[in-house]
Design an enzyme around this catalytic site. Structure first.
Site: not given
Length: 360
Positions: A79, A152, A202, A273, A355
């Site tokens: 990070y 978020n 999917d 991601m 989460k």
């Protein structure tokens, strides 16, 4: 602010202070890592020493803290912001004020608080933090909503309001729609009267996921494969093409999503991601004048460190949505602190839609 966060982290390792009268009990515990690596291998549950309460410090009993992708990346050492080692994990959560220093004016015992900045180290039962690293939140906000408020929902709110002037009836397209940010985007957009087109990968339990996102207020839920099909034209007969795209994936998903943006539309990237670059056809720039932007909530908070009005206004708007039932916490799995390894492993699995929340 970063120096203050570093002081808060060091608070886990300085000599202990005498507990308040009647507050004696087991020593504080926290999830600590002394080196970077895969979280289940390097994170340990340890006793912590409580820092001496300074004049501008606040003693907090942590109540709940989520495991976010940024937390995992910090432990892995990938990070952009890394805490000095050894460090207590966690950047988000909610706690209750137990005691304040004599110069603290904005907080009092019993107040509910969340982190104001990255790197606080929230995966602990108690901590002593500088006042400026904490934000007070209303006591009537549900525990899980407060624990997941500072990352978020704030990211979703800023992206919906800062990059395009959207009006009721406009639409937004986003990938990773089942993520914490994605779920917040669906709900906030719904409250604003904005339509959402939500792209997910999917998976075996796709019908169940679609049902859950629709229940949150999603207008359309489609797979990445559907983005490339001619049937998308039929979708845009009932909903305008989006002026804003929100990208958390990268790679082909992003390229296909970009094709459906209106001319002069904006795509905001806030995650990667797929670990693949964003590929944009030259024609999208020349003939449709699309704009590519980036967003990082940590940077926004740095840029607005002297503008507490903007932060307070956003928090107030989000808390109002929570009170009205228009913004709920993401799908959560509550995990006792001692089961942290299982929670870390679950948070790193593919197709994760729940989460992990550590109960402290």
């Amino acid at each position: 602010m970063q120096r203050a966060a570093a002081r808060a982290l060091r608070g886990a390792r300085v000599p202990p202070v005498r507990a308040r009268s009647g507050a004696a009990g087991p020593p504080p515990r926290g999830l600590v890592y002394g080196r970077h690596g895969e979280p289940p291998a390097v994170v340990e549950l340890k006793d912590l020493e409580l820092a001496t309460l300074g004049d501008s410090d606040v003693h907090v009993k942590m109540l709940a803290a989520p495991i976010n992708p940024a937390d995992i990346n910090m432990i892995q050492g990938t990070y952009p912001i890394l805490s000095p080692l050894p460090a207590v994990g966690g950047n988000e959560g909610v706690g209750e004020v137990l005691e304040v220093g004599r110069c603290v004016t904005a907080l009092k015992p019993g107040d509910q608080v969340i982190p104001a900045s990255t790197g606080l180290g929230t995966w602990r039962t108690q901590g002593v933090f500088p006042e400026e690293t904490l934000l007070k939140v209303p006591g009537d906000i549900p525990l899980l909503s407060a624990a997941t408020l500072s990352v978020n929902p704030c990211t979703a709110y800023r992206m919906l309001t800062d990059f395009q002037s959207l009006a009721p009836g406009d639409s937004v397209i986003q990938n990773a729609a089942n993520s914490g940010v994605g779920q917040a985007v669906i709900q906030i957009a719904k409250a604003f009267g904005i339509k959402t087109i939500n792209v997910v990968r999917d998976r075996p339990d796709l019908p169940k996921l679609v049902e859950r996102l629709m229940a949150l207020g999603a207008d359309h839920v489609i797979t990445e494969e559907m983005l490339r099909k001619p049937e998308m034209k039929d979708l845009f007969k009932s909903i305008p093409k989006p002026r804003l795209a929100l990208n958390c994936v990268g790679g082909k998903s992003t390229t296909e999503m970009l094709r459906h943006l209106q001319p002069k539309g904006t795509m905001v990237t806030y995650g990667g991601m797929a670990k693949q670059p964003v590929m944009v056809p030259v024609s999208a720039f020349i003939f449709r004048d699309v704009r590519l932007r980036g967003f990082w909530m940590t940077q926004w908070k740095k840029d607005h460190a002297q503008d507490q009005e903007s932060l307070a206004s956003m928090m107030d708007a989000l808390c109002q949505l929570i009170r009205r039932g228009q913004l709920t916490a993401p799908a959560c799995t509550e995990v006792p602190l001692q089961d942290y390894k299982a929670a870390l492993e679950a948070s790193m699995k593919p197709f994760t839609s729940s989460k992990q929340i550590l109960l402290l």
